[in-house]
Write a protein that holds these residues in place. Structure first.
Motif, PDB file in Angstrom:
ATOM      1  N   THR B  93      51.619  61.487   4.779  1.00  0.00           N
ATOM      2  CA  THR B  93      51.996  60.698   5.948  1.00  0.00           C
ATOM      3  C   THR B  93      51.669  59.231   5.700  1.00  0.00           C
ATOM      4  N   ALA B  94      52.500  58.353   6.312  1.00  0.00           N
ATOM      5  CA  ALA B  94      52.309  56.918   6.126  1.00  0.00           C
ATOM      6  C   ALA B  94      50.972  56.484   6.728  1.00  0.00           C
ATOM      7  N   LEU B  95      50.283  55.567   6.014  1.00  0.00           N
ATOM      8  CA  LEU B  95      49.050  54.992   6.559  1.00  0.00           C
ATOM      9  C   LEU B  95      49.462  53.878   7.515  1.00  0.00           C
ATOM     10  N   ALA B  96      49.757  54.282   8.750  1.00  0.00           N
ATOM     11  CA  ALA B  96      50.252  53.332   9.738  1.00  0.00           C
ATOM     12  C   ALA B  96      49.600  53.642  11.073  1.00  0.00           C
ATOM     13  N   SER B  97      49.250  52.573  11.786  1.00  0.00           N
ATOM     14  CA  SER B  97      48.644  52.760  13.103  1.00  0.00           C
ATOM     15  C   SER B  97      49.572  52.157  14.141  1.00  0.00           C
ATOM     16  N   ARG B  98      50.062  53.029  15.042  1.00  0.00           N
ATOM     17  CA  ARG B  98      50.908  52.538  16.133  1.00  0.00           C
ATOM     18  C   ARG B  98      49.971  52.101  17.237  1.00  0.00           C
ATOM     19  N   GLU B  99      50.098  50.860  17.665  1.00  0.00           N
ATOM     20  CA  GLU B  99      49.073  50.342  18.556  1.00  0.00           C
ATOM     21  C   GLU B  99      49.643  49.815  19.867  1.00  0.00           C
ATOM     22  N   VAL B 100      48.840  49.964  20.880  1.00  0.00           N
ATOM     23  CA  VAL B 100      49.177  49.434  22.193  1.00  0.00           C
ATOM     24  C   VAL B 100      48.109  48.405  22.521  1.00  0.00           C
ATOM     25  N   VAL B 101      48.539  47.208  22.890  1.00  0.00           N
ATOM     26  CA  VAL B 101      47.553  46.178  23.224  1.00  0.00           C
ATOM     27  C   VAL B 101      47.843  45.678  24.632  1.00  0.00           C
ATOM     28  N   VAL B 102      46.865  45.842  25.517  1.00  0.00           N
ATOM     29  CA  VAL B 102      47.038  45.374  26.899  1.00  0.00           C
ATOM     30  C   VAL B 102      45.812  44.580  27.313  1.00  0.00           C
ATOM     31  N   LEU B 103      45.988  43.794  28.352  1.00  0.00           N
ATOM     32  CA  LEU B 103      44.855  43.042  28.889  1.00  0.00           C
ATOM     33  C   LEU B 103      44.384  43.708  30.161  1.00  0.00           C
ATOM     34  N   ILE B 104      43.078  43.805  30.323  1.00  0.00           N
ATOM     35  CA  ILE B 104      42.536  44.293  31.587  1.00  0.00           C
ATOM     36  C   ILE B 104      41.516  43.278  32.080  1.00  0.00           C
ATOM     37  N   GLY B 105      41.239  43.319  33.377  1.00  0.00           N
ATOM     38  CA  GLY B 105      40.209  42.435  33.908  1.00  0.00           C
ATOM     39  C   GLY B 105      38.905  43.203  34.022  1.00  0.00           C
ATOM     40  N   LEU B 106      37.839  42.615  33.535  1.00  0.00           N
ATOM     41  CA  LEU B 106      36.519  43.239  33.679  1.00  0.00           C
ATOM     42  C   LEU B 106      35.564  42.246  34.343  1.00  0.00           C
ATOM     43  N   ALA B 107      34.644  42.810  35.133  1.00  0.00           N
ATOM     44  CA  ALA B 107      33.657  41.965  35.809  1.00  0.00           C
ATOM     45  C   ALA B 107      32.590  41.546  34.817  1.00  0.00           C
ATOM     46  N   LYS B 108      32.213  40.265  34.885  1.00  0.00           N
ATOM     47  CA  LYS B 108      31.189  39.770  33.962  1.00  0.00           C
ATOM     48  C   LYS B 108      29.821  40.269  34.386  1.00  0.00           C
ATOM     49  N   ARG B 109      28.985  40.485  33.413  1.00  0.00           N
ATOM     50  CA  ARG B 109      27.631  40.954  33.676  1.00  0.00           C
ATOM     51  C   ARG B 109      26.854  39.886  34.450  1.00  0.00           C
ATOM     52  N   GLY B 110      26.215  40.301  35.505  1.00  0.00           N
ATOM     53  CA  GLY B 110      25.405  39.370  36.284  1.00  0.00           C
ATOM     54  C   GLY B 110      26.233  38.525  37.236  1.00  0.00           C
ATOM     55  N   ALA B 111      27.573  38.595  37.149  1.00  0.00           N
ATOM     56  CA  ALA B 111      28.434  37.829  38.057  1.00  0.00           C
ATOM     57  C   ALA B 111      29.648  38.693  38.383  1.00  0.00           C
ATOM     58  N   PRO B 112      29.443  39.739  39.198  1.00  0.00           N
ATOM     59  CA  PRO B 112      30.484  40.755  39.416  1.00  0.00           C
ATOM     60  C   PRO B 112      31.768  40.185  40.015  1.00  0.00           C
ATOM     61  N   ASP B 113      31.677  39.004  40.656  1.00  0.00           N
ATOM     62  CA  ASP B 113      32.878  38.429  41.255  1.00  0.00           C
ATOM     63  C   ASP B 113      33.755  37.718  40.236  1.00  0.00           C
ATOM     64  N   SER B 114      33.167  37.461  39.101  1.00  0.00           N
ATOM     65  CA  SER B 114      33.926  36.702  38.126  1.00  0.00           C
ATOM     66  C   SER B 114      34.501  37.664  37.079  1.00  0.00           C
ATOM     67  N   VAL B 115      35.814  37.637  37.003  1.00  0.00           N
ATOM     68  CA  VAL B 115      36.525  38.602  36.161  1.00  0.00           C
ATOM     69  C   VAL B 115      37.180  37.874  34.997  1.00  0.00           C
ATOM     70  N   ALA B 116      37.055  38.454  33.808  1.00  0.00           N
ATOM     71  CA  ALA B 116      37.717  37.845  32.656  1.00  0.00           C
ATOM     72  C   ALA B 116      38.598  38.874  31.967  1.00  0.00           C
ATOM     73  N   ASN B 117      39.594  38.394  31.295  1.00  0.00           N
ATOM     74  CA  ASN B 117      40.505  39.289  30.579  1.00  0.00           C
ATOM     75  C   ASN B 117      39.880  39.800  29.290  1.00  0.00           C
ATOM     76  N   VAL B 118      40.116  41.085  29.026  1.00  0.00           N
ATOM     77  CA  VAL B 118      39.614  41.694  27.803  1.00  0.00           C
ATOM     78  C   VAL B 118      40.776  42.443  27.164  1.00  0.00           C
ATOM     79  N   VAL B 119      40.840  42.384  25.854  1.00  0.00           N
ATOM     80  CA  VAL B 119      41.893  43.099  25.125  1.00  0.00           C
ATOM     81  C   VAL B 119      41.504  44.565  24.963  1.00  0.00           C
ATOM     82  N   VAL B 120      42.409  45.453  25.391  1.00  0.00           N
ATOM     83  CA  VAL B 120      42.227  46.880  25.150  1.00  0.00           C
ATOM     84  C   VAL B 120      43.249  47.279  24.105  1.00  0.00           C
ATOM     85  N   ARG B 121      42.771  47.897  23.026  1.00  0.00           N
ATOM     86  CA  ARG B 121      43.669  48.245  21.920  1.00  0.00           C
ATOM     87  C   ARG B 121      43.670  49.751  21.715  1.00  0.00           C
ATOM     88  N   GLY B 122      44.835  50.338  21.869  1.00  0.00           N
ATOM     89  CA  GLY B 122      44.981  51.745  21.536  1.00  0.00           C
ATOM     90  C   GLY B 122      45.483  51.845  20.114  1.00  0.00           C
TER      91      GLY B 122
END
Ligand SMILES: Nc1ncnc2c1ncn2[C@@H]1O[C@H](COP(=O)(O)OP(=O)(O)OP(=O)(O)O)[C@@H](O)[C@H]1O
Ligand SMILES: [Mg+2]
Lengths: 240, 390
Positions: B93-122
């Motif tokens: 089988t080919a050495l290939a990785s099919r990937e999904v990349v999306v952005l999600i918002g996560l709450a920052k530690r110690g500042a739950p109201d402040s949300v930053a984008n994080v890359v989620v990679r499948g």
């Protein structure tokens, strides 16, 4: 007296411009100074003594006339070569010593030797010898502000003789010194003249200082006068 | 030309050390800004270049620019994987990785109201093995086909609820963190990884974002690229993985350098004027010494050099202090927005020999600019007038 003169001035004119006004200082000066002479140059303040000395020392240029020192017509030398000429032919002694405050006595005396090709070891020997001649062998690592006025002037004398120049010019070398230090300095200059054969031209206001010289010349109103009391004034006295 | 001894210039700097310290301090500040900008740019480049391996190729939809905006149909994936330059793994089988990349918002530690984008990679089954720089440091790898995820240390540190054993919610589901990883200072150090097909379902995607393939040989890339570009069925573009990530950083890198250099130049005008004032004062205070040096036989050029040297030494002191301070920045990590993906990216300041040399050259130019006019004044002085002023 068949030797060529150390200094020959022919019809030397020099004027300063103050605004639109032209202030004549030297008005056609002609005279010779023999090699080995010790000449005192006197005259009222503003009479042009320093101006004349500066022309002979090659740090100023005449408006017209010839200034021939050690066989070189200084008017013909461009400033770069004139600097090289000064380094080997003239020793300077100033009224306020003019030592570099950030350099030690040793380094101050060595300064003119840095303009020669002398290797470090020989420079060292020369500087130590010169400082011992002026009685300051034990003050080599002192800075000027750690020395008295008289001692500073002795360092300056060592600096003036370090390259063994034939001519030494001194503009009021005792003007800032007490009587005792002044006497020391004058005796040293006499020794330079007698023992090392240096031609010395000394500007002074002080008759006592002038008495240490072979001859005295007076400058007034732009003209040189030989002292009537001193028969041999213009004719050089030769070796003492 | 015979030079005035170096000790003369050095000791004069030492004699007026307060002025020296103040002037050099101004230069040090500029040097600090200048070096810091270059170090930040270097850190960014190192981070993004470390993200790739030379024998990997990344494919995204032509013209999409980033993985986030890209979508590749399954049919095209098959064609790419069948290219002869793609390495084969066990079982052919080919050495290939099919990937999904999306952005999600996560709450920052110690500042739950402040949300930053994080890359989620499948990633596909071989996704991890294609990135040897990624190491599991705690816990284990996620199991394919499960709701397990692994999280970079940087993410765990900066975001709420991102620790081993906790769960993160995104895409309408909960995901269990079974491992923490370290990706060797690469861009992956700011990502969350899991199974690509699980993420596809959760985010209701029907195309992959990117395909990462391993080539037989790094040299085979050109042939691979030709095959991809000449196939009319394909609408994808391919880049070597390091190039792909370096290109991603281009906009930010340009922004940093332009902003930083503009700041440095504005500040440097101040520092140069400061040095000039100091050196003019030094010349004015030593007129008599200048006259004396010239009378003793030093040429105008020698005097020029002595004062120029003094100004250059001044700027070298500034450079040393500024660089020393800048080198301390290496212990800091900066997290900032990656403009291309609008996700958080963590990177550090990197001091390199090239940066040290550039900074030294920059400060010497400042010293030269500040010292030239005063040194010229010193060199052009009339000897007799200088001696009268003493
Ligand atoms: N750079 C200059 N510009 C204008 N005038 C000058 C300049 N240098 C000297 N003078 C004038 O030239 C004249 C002679 O000056 P000089 O310094 O040679 O006199 P001096 O005999 O050495 O005086 P002192 O005994 O006071 O030292 C003076 O009137 C002086 O004002
Ligand atoms: Mg005078």
């Amino acid at each position: 007296m068949s030797e060529a003169p150390a200094v020959r001035l022919v019809e030397v004119h020099k004027a300063y411009r103050r605004g639109a006004q032209r202030v004549p200082v030297l008005a056609g000066i002609t005279f010779d100074i023999a090699a080995g002479e010790f000449l005192a140059l006197m005259g009222p303040s503003g009479s042009g003594k320093s101006t004349l000395l500066n022309l002979i020392a090659g740090i100023d240029q005449a408006d017209s006339g010839d200034v021939i020192v050690a066989g070189e017509n200084l008017a013909r030398l461009p400033e770069r070569l004139l600097a090289d000429w000064r380094a080997t032919h003239v020793g300077f002694i100033f009224q306020f010593y003019n030592l570099m405050p950030v350099l030690t006595a040793y380094e101050n005396v060595q300064l003119p030797l840095l303009l020669t090709d002398l290797p470090r070891r020989e420079r060292r020997a020369h500087v130590e010898h010169a400082l011992s001649l002026v009685g300051l062998a034990d003050r080599m690592s002192h800075y000027p502000n750690e020395l008295s006025g008289g001692q500073q002037q002795r360092v300056a004398i060592a600096r003036a003789l370090i390259t063994d120049p034939p001519l030494i010019v001194a503009d009021e070398p005792t003007g800032d010194l007490d009587r005792e230090s002044a006497a020391d300095v004058l005796h040293m200059m006499q020794a330079l003249n007698r023992e090392l054969g240096k031609t010395i031209i000394m500007v002074t206001h002080d008759q006592r200082a002038a008495d240490h010289a072979h001859s005295i010349m007076r400058l007034d109103k732009g003209v040189l006068w030989s002292n009537p009391d001193d028969a041999a004034a213009v004719q050089p006295a030769g070796q003492g | 030309m015979r030079a005035v001894p170096l000790a003369y210039s050095l000791r004069n700097l030492w004699t007026r050390r307060l002025t020296t310290v103040l002037t050099a301090g101004g230069m040090a500040l500029v040097v600090f800004v200048f070096a810091a900008v270059l170090m930040l740019d270097q850190g960014l480049k190192d981070t993004l270049v470390a993200t790739g391996a030379v024998d990997n190729a990344v494919l995204i939809r032509r013209g999409s620019g980033t993985e986030i905006q890209s979508g590749i149909e399954r049919a095209q994936i098959g064609i790419v994987e069948a290219q002869p330059q793609v390495a084969l793994g066990a079982g052919g089988t080919a050495l290939a990785s099919r990937e999904v990349v999306v952005l999600i918002g996560l709450a920052k530690r110690g500042a739950p109201d402040s949300v930053a984008n994080v890359v989620v990679r499948g990633v596909g089954a071989v996704g991890l093995s294609l990135r040897p720089q990624l190491r599991i440091t705690e816990g284990r790898e996620f199991r394919p086909g499960s709701d397990e995820i692994i999280v970079a240390h940087n993410i765990r540190r900066r975001f709420e609820g991102a620790d081993l054993g906790q769960t993160l919610s995104f895409g309408g589901r909960s995901w269990r963190i079974v491992g923490l990883f370290d990706a060797g200072g690469s861009g992956f150090d700011s990502e969350v990884w899991g199974d690509a097909d699980q993420f596809m379902q959760a985010f209701r995607r029907n195309g992959y974002s990117a395909l990462v393939v391993k080539l037989n040989d790094p040299e085979a890339f050109d042939a691979f690229l030709l095959g991809i570009e000449s196939d009319p069925r394909l609408t994808v573009e391919a880049k070597r993985e390091p190039v792909f990530y370096a290109d991603q950083s281009q906009a930010m890198s340009t922004f940093l350098t332009v902003l930083g250099l503009a700041l440095s130049i504005i500040f440097s005008v101040g520092a140069v004027i400061g040095a000039m004032i100091t050196m003019y004062a030094a010349v004015a205070a030593r007129v008599g010494e200048i006259g004396t040096l010239r009378a003793l036989g030093f040429r105008a050029g020698g005097v020029l050099l002595a004062f120029l040297l003094e100004s250059l030494l001044l700027s070298l002191v500034g450079a040393a202090v500024g660089l020393a301070a800048a080198s301390l920045l290496q212990t800091y990590t900066v997290s900032t927005m990656n403009f291309q993906s609008f996700s958080e990216l963590a990177f550090g300041f990197r001091l390199t020999t090239a940066i040290v040399l550039k900074t030294l050259a920059f400060s010497l130019v400042m010293g030269l600019a500040g010292g030239l006019l005063p040194a010229l004044r010193a060199a052009r002085m009339n000897i007799v007038e200088a001696l009268r002023a003493a």
